[in-house]
Design an enzyme around this catalytic site. Structure first.
Site, mmCIF file in Angstrom:
data_model
loop_
_atom_site.group_PDB
_atom_site.id
_atom_site.type_symbol
_atom_site.label_atom_id
_atom_site.label_comp_id
_atom_site.label_asym_id
_atom_site.label_seq_id
_atom_site.Cartn_x
_atom_site.Cartn_y
_atom_site.Cartn_z
ATOM 1 N N TYR A 17 11.077 8.370 0.986
ATOM 2 C CA TYR A 17 10.967 7.310 -0.022
ATOM 3 C C TYR A 17 11.632 7.650 -1.352
ATOM 4 O O TYR A 17 11.620 6.825 -2.271
ATOM 5 C CB TYR A 17 9.487 6.965 -0.245
ATOM 6 C CG TYR A 17 8.832 6.447 1.016
ATOM 7 C CD1 TYR A 17 9.153 5.179 1.511
ATOM 8 C CD2 TYR A 17 7.930 7.222 1.742
ATOM 9 C CE1 TYR A 17 8.586 4.703 2.682
ATOM 10 C CE2 TYR A 17 7.353 6.749 2.912
ATOM 11 C CZ TYR A 17 7.681 5.500 3.373
ATOM 12 O OH TYR A 17 7.117 5.024 4.541
ATOM 13 N N ARG A 26 5.158 10.872 -2.707
ATOM 14 C CA ARG A 26 4.885 10.560 -1.300
ATOM 15 C C ARG A 26 6.149 10.750 -0.460
ATOM 16 O O ARG A 26 7.133 10.028 -0.655
ATOM 17 C CB ARG A 26 4.432 9.099 -1.199
ATOM 18 C CG ARG A 26 4.262 8.589 0.196
ATOM 19 C CD ARG A 26 4.194 7.068 0.221
ATOM 20 N NE ARG A 26 3.982 6.592 1.567
ATOM 21 C CZ ARG A 26 4.270 5.365 1.968
ATOM 22 N NH1 ARG A 26 4.782 4.480 1.114
ATOM 23 N NH2 ARG A 26 4.048 5.017 3.206
ATOM 24 N N ALA A 72 3.148 -0.896 4.766
ATOM 25 C CA ALA A 72 2.580 -0.858 6.119
ATOM 26 C C ALA A 72 2.110 -2.238 6.596
ATOM 27 O O ALA A 72 2.125 -2.523 7.807
ATOM 28 C CB ALA A 72 1.432 0.136 6.170
ATOM 29 N N HIS A 74 12.610 -2.920 2.059
ATOM 30 C CA HIS A 74 12.048 -1.610 2.386
ATOM 31 C C HIS A 74 12.954 -0.532 1.819
ATOM 32 O O HIS A 74 14.185 -0.640 1.914
ATOM 33 C CB HIS A 74 11.920 -1.424 3.898
ATOM 34 C CG HIS A 74 11.033 -2.442 4.520
ATOM 35 N ND1 HIS A 74 9.674 -2.418 4.373
ATOM 36 C CD2 HIS A 74 11.327 -3.557 5.234
ATOM 37 C CE1 HIS A 74 9.158 -3.466 4.993
ATOM 38 N NE2 HIS A 74 10.133 -4.178 5.521
ATOM 39 N N ARG A 127 13.349 4.416 12.198
ATOM 40 C CA ARG A 127 12.122 5.209 12.178
ATOM 41 C C ARG A 127 11.294 4.916 13.439
ATOM 42 O O ARG A 127 11.825 4.475 14.448
ATOM 43 C CB ARG A 127 11.363 4.928 10.882
ATOM 44 C CG ARG A 127 12.187 5.293 9.623
ATOM 45 C CD ARG A 127 11.419 5.032 8.348
ATOM 46 N NE ARG A 127 10.228 5.885 8.258
ATOM 47 C CZ ARG A 127 9.253 5.690 7.371
ATOM 48 N NH1 ARG A 127 9.347 4.685 6.494
ATOM 49 N NH2 ARG A 127 8.200 6.482 7.358
ATOM 50 N N ASN A 186 7.903 -5.914 -0.835
ATOM 51 C CA ASN A 186 7.815 -4.748 0.035
ATOM 52 C C ASN A 186 6.353 -4.635 0.430
ATOM 53 O O ASN A 186 5.540 -4.079 -0.324
ATOM 54 C CB ASN A 186 8.306 -3.474 -0.647
ATOM 55 C CG ASN A 186 8.296 -2.284 0.312
ATOM 56 O OD1 ASN A 186 7.726 -2.358 1.395
ATOM 57 N ND2 ASN A 186 8.929 -1.196 -0.083
ATOM 58 N N PRO A 200 0.796 -1.220 0.000
ATOM 59 C CA PRO A 200 0.000 0.000 0.000
ATOM 60 C C PRO A 200 0.834 1.278 0.000
ATOM 61 O O PRO A 200 1.860 1.372 0.657
ATOM 62 C CB PRO A 200 -0.821 -0.107 1.290
ATOM 63 C CG PRO A 200 -0.131 -1.115 2.128
ATOM 64 C CD PRO A 200 0.529 -2.069 1.176
ATOM 65 N N ASN A 201 0.313 2.222 -0.770
ATOM 66 C CA ASN A 201 0.846 3.590 -0.892
ATOM 67 C C ASN A 201 2.114 3.681 -1.740
ATOM 68 O O ASN A 201 2.583 4.788 -2.018
ATOM 69 C CB ASN A 201 1.085 4.220 0.484
ATOM 70 C CG ASN A 201 -0.187 4.284 1.302
ATOM 71 O OD1 ASN A 201 -1.169 4.851 0.850
ATOM 72 N ND2 ASN A 201 -0.192 3.681 2.488
ATOM 73 N N GLU A 204 12.354 -9.734 2.018
ATOM 74 C CA GLU A 204 11.620 -8.528 2.421
ATOM 75 C C GLU A 204 12.482 -7.311 2.110
ATOM 76 O O GLU A 204 13.662 -7.276 2.470
ATOM 77 C CB GLU A 204 11.351 -8.626 3.928
ATOM 78 C CG GLU A 204 10.703 -7.414 4.528
ATOM 79 C CD GLU A 204 10.546 -7.558 6.057
ATOM 80 O OE1 GLU A 204 10.766 -8.670 6.588
ATOM 81 O OE2 GLU A 204 10.212 -6.562 6.699
#
Ligand code: DHK
Length: 177
Positions: free
Chosen positions: A32, A27, A86, A109, A116, A83, A19-20, A107
């Site tokens: 990012y 964004r 969220a 990111h 963070r 990825n 998502p996103n 995985e």
């Protein structure tokens, strides 16, 4: 020595974004980056070609769609770069989907989730993956694809990339064999 060219029997990997990530480029660029999703996908395709593989890149904002795509990857792909965005931090469904398919997954990111907010430090899916790459932006996807190729070759008993006389597994993609 020139790299192997992708063929009909080249290993196929899925790259799934959650998502996103369709909003990449606009964004929170300080987190990012400025590259959009199309640029990220193009980078993955170019990397895959260099590695002699093919790649399918997809993005969804919906958890169930990502579950379905992980199942599909289990049938049609030799590896997965994920990825989950969220959903990384919340989704038992994605974790169970990864556990259900016999597929090497990495995985990824874009940001360093460990630098963070504390809620980003926990990954539900990490235990069902080979490993995690975080904090290197789009390069992380290339690192993941490279690591998947190495894993595939090691599993098939072939020498690692860059070694003389690389061999491919005879049936690299599950549905092809
Ligand atoms: C992307 C997101 O959308 C966040 O929810 C994750 C991840 C981090 C990334 O860095 O690519 O926490």
């Amino acid at each position: 020595m020139s790299p192997p060219q992708p063929t009909a029997t080249s290993p196929r990997f899925f790259v799934l974004n959650g998502p996103n990530l369709n909003l990449l480029g606009t964004r929170e660029p300080s987190v990012y980056g400025h590259d959009d999703l199309a640029a990220l996908d193009a980078r993955c395709h170019a990397c895959a070609e260099r590695l002699g593989m093919t790649v399918e890149c997809r993005q969804s904002n919906h958890e169930g769609v990502l579950v379905d795509w992980i199942h599909e990857a289990g049938r049609r792909a030799a590896g997965l770069v994920l990825n989950a965005a969220a959903y990384t931090h919340t989704s038992v469904a994605l974790r169970d989907a990864l556990a259900a398919v016999d597929l090497p997954a990495i995985e990824v990111h874009l940001s360093n989730i460990h630098a963070r907010e504390p809620f980003r430090h926990r990954s539900m899916i990490a235990p069902c993956t080979i490993g995690t790459i975080a904090g290197f932006g789009p390069l992380g996807y290339e690192l993941a694809l490279t690591a998947l190729v190495e894993r595939l070759q090691a599993t098939a008993g072939a020498p690692p990339a860059g070694a003389p006389s690389p061999r491919s597994p005879s049936h690299p993609n599950p549905s092809d064999g």
